[in-house]
Scaffold this motif. Structure first.
Motif, PDB file in Angstrom:
ATOM      1  N   ASP A 248       0.004  -2.837  -6.352  1.00  0.00           N
ATOM      2  CA  ASP A 248      -0.339  -3.784  -7.321  1.00  0.00           C
ATOM      3  C   ASP A 248      -0.998  -2.964  -8.172  1.00  0.00           C
ATOM      4  O   ASP A 248      -1.678  -3.662  -9.679  1.00  0.00           O
ATOM      5  CB  ASP A 248      -1.673  -4.926  -6.265  1.00  0.00           C
ATOM      6  CG  ASP A 248      -0.877  -5.877  -5.926  1.00  0.00           C
ATOM      7  OD1 ASP A 248       0.788  -6.092  -6.288  1.00  0.00           O
ATOM      8  OD2 ASP A 248      -0.376  -6.762  -5.021  1.00  0.00           O
ATOM      9  N   ASP A 249      -2.176  -1.979  -7.839  1.00  0.00           N
ATOM     10  CA  ASP A 249      -3.174  -1.042  -8.801  1.00  0.00           C
ATOM     11  C   ASP A 249      -2.258  -0.858 -10.335  1.00  0.00           C
ATOM     12  O   ASP A 249      -2.552  -0.040 -10.816  1.00  0.00           O
ATOM     13  CB  ASP A 249      -3.307  -0.265  -7.614  1.00  0.00           C
ATOM     14  CG  ASP A 249      -4.940  -0.382  -6.849  1.00  0.00           C
ATOM     15  OD1 ASP A 249      -4.966  -1.770  -7.144  1.00  0.00           O
ATOM     16  OD2 ASP A 249      -4.982   0.370  -6.112  1.00  0.00           O
TER      17      ASP A 249
ATOM     18  N   GLU B 242       1.354  -1.230  -0.512  1.00  0.00           N
ATOM     19  CA  GLU B 242       0.205   0.148   0.344  1.00  0.00           C
ATOM     20  C   GLU B 242       0.990   1.051  -0.328  1.00  0.00           C
ATOM     21  O   GLU B 242       2.084   1.144   0.338  1.00  0.00           O
ATOM     22  CB  GLU B 242      -0.941   0.032   1.379  1.00  0.00           C
ATOM     23  CG  GLU B 242      -1.477  -1.841   1.625  1.00  0.00           C
ATOM     24  CD  GLU B 242      -3.441  -0.771   0.834  1.00  0.00           C
ATOM     25  OE1 GLU B 242      -3.471   0.042   0.439  1.00  0.00           O
ATOM     26  OE2 GLU B 242      -3.766  -2.290   0.261  1.00  0.00           O
TER      27      GLU B 242
ATOM     28  N   SER C  82      -1.400  -2.715 -11.998  1.00  0.00           N
ATOM     29  CA  SER C  82      -2.339  -3.731 -13.305  1.00  0.00           C
ATOM     30  C   SER C  82      -2.929  -1.888 -14.377  1.00  0.00           C
ATOM     31  O   SER C  82      -3.247  -2.493 -15.568  1.00  0.00           O
ATOM     32  CB  SER C  82      -3.869  -3.582 -12.726  1.00  0.00           C
ATOM     33  OG  SER C  82      -4.810  -3.259 -13.454  1.00  0.00           O
ATOM     34  N   PHE C  83      -2.515  -0.904 -13.767  1.00  0.00           N
ATOM     35  CA  PHE C  83      -2.815   0.514 -14.554  1.00  0.00           C
ATOM     36  C   PHE C  83      -1.505   0.174 -15.826  1.00  0.00           C
ATOM     37  O   PHE C  83      -1.455   0.463 -16.458  1.00  0.00           O
ATOM     38  CB  PHE C  83      -2.453   1.978 -14.077  1.00  0.00           C
ATOM     39  CG  PHE C  83      -2.574   2.021 -14.997  1.00  0.00           C
ATOM     40  CD1 PHE C  83      -3.825   3.226 -15.206  1.00  0.00           C
ATOM     41  CD2 PHE C  83      -1.968   3.397 -15.350  1.00  0.00           C
ATOM     42  CE1 PHE C  83      -3.932   4.467 -16.341  1.00  0.00           C
ATOM     43  CE2 PHE C  83      -1.914   4.676 -16.209  1.00  0.00           C
ATOM     44  CZ  PHE C  83      -2.987   5.175 -16.818  1.00  0.00           C
TER      45      PHE C  83
ATOM     46  N   ILE D  29      -5.341   5.150  -7.762  1.00  0.00           N
ATOM     47  CA  ILE D  29      -3.810   4.025  -7.335  1.00  0.00           C
ATOM     48  C   ILE D  29      -3.273   3.766  -5.734  1.00  0.00           C
ATOM     49  O   ILE D  29      -2.821   4.752  -5.211  1.00  0.00           O
ATOM     50  CB  ILE D  29      -2.617   4.468  -8.406  1.00  0.00           C
ATOM     51  CG1 ILE D  29      -2.991   4.290  -9.354  1.00  0.00           C
ATOM     52  CG2 ILE D  29      -1.609   3.103  -8.328  1.00  0.00           C
ATOM     53  CD1 ILE D  29      -3.613   3.194 -10.192  1.00  0.00           C
ATOM     54  N   SER D  30      -4.104   2.810  -5.186  1.00  0.00           N
ATOM     55  CA  SER D  30      -3.100   2.862  -4.054  1.00  0.00           C
ATOM     56  C   SER D  30      -2.378   2.229  -3.491  1.00  0.00           C
ATOM     57  O   SER D  30      -2.345   1.585  -2.164  1.00  0.00           O
ATOM     58  CB  SER D  30      -4.389   2.524  -2.821  1.00  0.00           C
ATOM     59  OG  SER D  30      -5.162   1.502  -3.000  1.00  0.00           O
ATOM     60  N   SER D  31      -1.469   1.416  -4.230  1.00  0.00           N
ATOM     61  CA  SER D  31      -1.043  -0.181  -4.023  1.00  0.00           C
ATOM     62  C   SER D  31      -0.094  -0.402  -5.094  1.00  0.00           C
ATOM     63  O   SER D  31      -0.475   0.282  -6.479  1.00  0.00           O
ATOM     64  CB  SER D  31      -1.220  -0.982  -3.571  1.00  0.00           C
ATOM     65  OG  SER D  31      -2.769  -2.089  -4.583  1.00  0.00           O
TER      66      SER D  31
ATOM     67  N   ILE E 244      -8.925   7.310 -11.562  1.00  0.00           N
ATOM     68  CA  ILE E 244      -8.865   6.366 -10.794  1.00  0.00           C
ATOM     69  C   ILE E 244      -7.869   6.233  -9.761  1.00  0.00           C
ATOM     70  O   ILE E 244      -7.128   7.212  -9.568  1.00  0.00           O
ATOM     71  CB  ILE E 244      -7.790   5.610 -12.457  1.00  0.00           C
ATOM     72  CG1 ILE E 244      -8.374   4.803 -13.761  1.00  0.00           C
ATOM     73  CG2 ILE E 244      -7.171   4.285 -11.288  1.00  0.00           C
ATOM     74  CD1 ILE E 244      -8.366   4.442 -15.192  1.00  0.00           C
TER      75      ILE E 244
END
Length: 77
Positions: free
Chosen positions: A21-22, A2, A25-26, A17-19, A15
């Motif tokens: 992983d996010d 995070e 993904s982007f 983006i908080s991690s 959008i």
């Protein structure tokens, strides 16, 4: 992992983006022809953070730098 939320505006969407992983993904959906060097740097920083070589703060900053260059940071009040 995070980190503090980064708000981006892309293709008419806002959008959060908080991690890492996010962010991954982007980046996986990012059109490769636009700002490839900054996207690559962000990917390296994310990889380093996930492997424990770099920090999450460094990864977040690299992703922010990419967002600034790509002009996709969203103005959220």
């Amino acid at each position: 992992m995070e980190f503090e939320i980064i708000w981006i505006a892309f293709e008419g969407r806002t959008i959060a983006i908080s991690s890492t992983d996010d962010a991954w993904s982007f980046l996986s959906e990012w059109p490769g022809g636009m700002y490839p060097e900054m996207a690559h740097r962000a990917g390296i920083a994310l990889t380093r953070a996930e492997s424990g070589i770099g920090t999450v703060a460094e990864a977040r900053q690299a992703f922010v730098d990419f967002c600034v260059d790509a002009e996709i940071l969203a103005a959220i009040d």
